[in-house]
Design an enzyme around this catalytic site. Structure first.
Site, PDB file in Angstrom:
ATOM      1  N   ASP A  16      27.463 -60.390 -14.619  1.00 53.72           N
ATOM      2  CA  ASP A  16      28.047 -61.578 -14.001  1.00 53.72           C
ATOM      3  C   ASP A  16      29.482 -61.272 -13.599  1.00 53.72           C
ATOM      4  O   ASP A  16      29.943 -60.141 -13.722  1.00 53.72           O
ATOM      5  CB  ASP A  16      27.976 -62.778 -14.954  1.00 53.72           C
ATOM      6  CG  ASP A  16      28.686 -62.520 -16.284  1.00 53.72           C
ATOM      7  OD1 ASP A  16      29.498 -61.564 -16.367  1.00 53.72           O
ATOM      8  OD2 ASP A  16      28.448 -63.266 -17.246  1.00 53.72           O
ATOM      9  N   GLY A  68      28.215 -36.459  -2.937  1.00 52.32           N
ATOM     10  CA  GLY A  68      27.348 -37.499  -2.407  1.00 52.32           C
ATOM     11  C   GLY A  68      26.194 -37.809  -3.339  1.00 52.32           C
ATOM     12  O   GLY A  68      26.016 -37.187  -4.383  1.00 52.32           O
ATOM     13  N   PRO A  89      37.349 -40.770 -10.227  1.00 48.35           N
ATOM     14  CA  PRO A  89      38.296 -41.771 -10.739  1.00 48.35           C
ATOM     15  C   PRO A  89      38.444 -41.642 -12.250  1.00 48.35           C
ATOM     16  O   PRO A  89      37.470 -41.384 -12.958  1.00 48.35           O
ATOM     17  CB  PRO A  89      37.630 -43.099 -10.363  1.00 48.35           C
ATOM     18  CG  PRO A  89      36.776 -42.760  -9.176  1.00 48.35           C
ATOM     19  CD  PRO A  89      36.265 -41.371  -9.437  1.00 48.35           C
ATOM     20  N   HIS A 118      28.458 -42.034 -10.743  1.00 48.01           N
ATOM     21  CA  HIS A 118      28.974 -40.677 -10.930  1.00 48.01           C
ATOM     22  C   HIS A 118      28.246 -39.672 -10.038  1.00 48.01           C
ATOM     23  O   HIS A 118      28.868 -38.712  -9.565  1.00 48.01           O
ATOM     24  CB  HIS A 118      28.869 -40.276 -12.399  1.00 48.01           C
ATOM     25  CG  HIS A 118      29.965 -40.844 -13.248  1.00 48.01           C
ATOM     26  ND1 HIS A 118      30.992 -40.071 -13.760  1.00 48.01           N
ATOM     27  CD2 HIS A 118      30.215 -42.113 -13.657  1.00 48.01           C
ATOM     28  CE1 HIS A 118      31.822 -40.844 -14.454  1.00 48.01           C
ATOM     29  NE2 HIS A 118      31.371 -42.087 -14.409  1.00 48.01           N
ATOM     30  N   SER A 152      30.680 -61.049 -22.190  1.00 47.14           N
ATOM     31  CA  SER A 152      29.263 -60.950 -21.790  1.00 47.14           C
ATOM     32  C   SER A 152      28.896 -59.510 -21.459  1.00 47.14           C
ATOM     33  O   SER A 152      28.529 -59.198 -20.335  1.00 47.14           O
ATOM     34  CB  SER A 152      28.976 -61.856 -20.590  1.00 47.14           C
ATOM     35  OG  SER A 152      29.809 -61.526 -19.487  1.00 47.14           O
ATOM     36  N   THR A 204      31.089 -55.164 -15.979  1.00 44.63           N
ATOM     37  CA  THR A 204      30.627 -56.379 -16.635  1.00 44.63           C
ATOM     38  C   THR A 204      29.555 -56.073 -17.678  1.00 44.63           C
ATOM     39  O   THR A 204      29.303 -56.873 -18.573  1.00 44.63           O
ATOM     40  CB  THR A 204      30.075 -57.383 -15.607  1.00 44.63           C
ATOM     41  OG1 THR A 204      29.649 -58.562 -16.272  1.00 44.63           O
ATOM     42  CG2 THR A 204      28.883 -56.815 -14.855  1.00 44.63           C
TER      43      THR A 204
END
Length: 326
Positions: free
Chosen positions: A249, A72, A159, A66, A244, A190
């Protein structure tokens, strides 16, 4: 030769102007002489804080993302300057980890006053957080300086979970990131959780008549609606990676392929030909034996993201306190 060099400088300038990717002098070990213990201090504070908050890796990784996507990677999201503060933007809803950055900064100021930027702390803390979640270790180029602007109006292009894949690709391209980067950085989901607030439309108002998103695996839908019932508590949190949530992963990519994506934007990665190919490239039986691994490519993507719009040299400042301009 002079003309060729001039054209090269012009081309590099255009890359910076149009894509926000800085080609300035970030370097690994930037503080090796001025504050050699800087990175070890960041790691120690982050590791200690994670002992009492297992969600911290996801929190710090999200904070880095964020920060970089608005003005930037300059620490602008950290500033408290009243109602207009960037951190108050809707696009930053739920972003946390500010107190960890301040704790790191306090120790660094005691050890090396006025040397290490808050924006570098954010990038280093994200790296260490990923490692705590069993993710890849990597080197972070440092030398960022802190921005002098923080305004919620500048976060309007963050987004959003309702963005189509076309809009997402466009937003990432504006930052100099391609479709592959989009998949890899989305795979940061993940680890971590999301709130039922962000699931309501996908579960209960995606199609006319209150129908859910048809890309949700039918065996997964009852699980989601149980966790996030219609008109229920929108603050209830659920894992973004079904199998998970605290392990870094590529399971999230398998979930996306199989219809077990929690977020609409993640599911959309498999609806686009280009991003689907990227997802599939990390799931084949021959990966990681042939071609780059998910982990190695993720490192390239997050390091690339960490160079968006950075301020170096005489630009910006080194804040004494991360929540306030000097």
């Amino acid at each position: 030769m002079v003309w060729a060099n001039a054209k090269m400088r012009l081309a590099l300038s255009l890359v910076t102007v149009f894509f926000g990717i800085s080609l300035a002098n970030l370097e690994v070990g930037f503080y090796s002489n001025t504050c050699p213990q800087a990175e070890s201090i960041v790691k120690r504070v982050v590791s200690g804080a994670a002992l009492s908050d297992p969600n911290l890796p996801a929190i710090l990784l999200r904070l880095h993302f964020h920060d970089c996507f608005v003005e930037g990677c300059d620490g602008s999201i950290l500033v408290n300057n009243g109602a207009i503060s960037e951190k108050n933007a809707f696009g930053h809803e739920g972003v946390r980890g500010f107190e960890i950055v301040e704790a790191v900064k306090a120790e660094l100021e005691a050890a090396c006053p006025g040397v290490v930027s808050c924006s570098d702390i954010v990038a280093l803390a994200a790296r260490d957080a990923i490692s705590l979640a069993n993710g890849p270790a990597y080197e972070v180029p440092t030398g960022r300086r802190d921005g002098r602007v923080s305004n919620m109006s500048l976060a309007k292009d963050m987004p959003e979970v309702s963005d189509s894949i076309e809009i997402l690709k466009a937003k990432f391209m504006q930052k100099g990131l391609n479709a592959k980067d989009l998949v890899l950085l989305s795979a940061a989901h993940t680890i971590g959780t999301t709130a039922c607030f962000f699931m309501s439309k996908r579960l209960y108002d995606f199609l006319p008549g209150g129908q859910p998103d048809p890309t949700i695996n039918p065996t997964f839908l009852p699980e989601l609606t149980t966790q996030c019932p219609q008109n229920g508590d929108i603050n209830v949190r659920l894992p973004i990676d079904r199998f998970s949530e605290r392990l870094f992963d590529k399971q999230i990519l398998q979930n996306i392929k199989d219809g077990f994506a929690v977020l609409q934007t993640d599911a959309g990665l498999y609806e686009d030909v280009t991003t689907r190919q990227v997802v599939d490239s990390y799931l084949g039986m021959l990966n990681p034996f042939f071609g780059p691994t998910f982990e190695s490519d993720f490192v390239k993507a997050i390091v690339k993201m960490g160079k968006i719009g950075v301020k170096t040299g005489f630009k910006g400042e080194i804040r004494r306190v991360c929540s306030a301009f000097n």
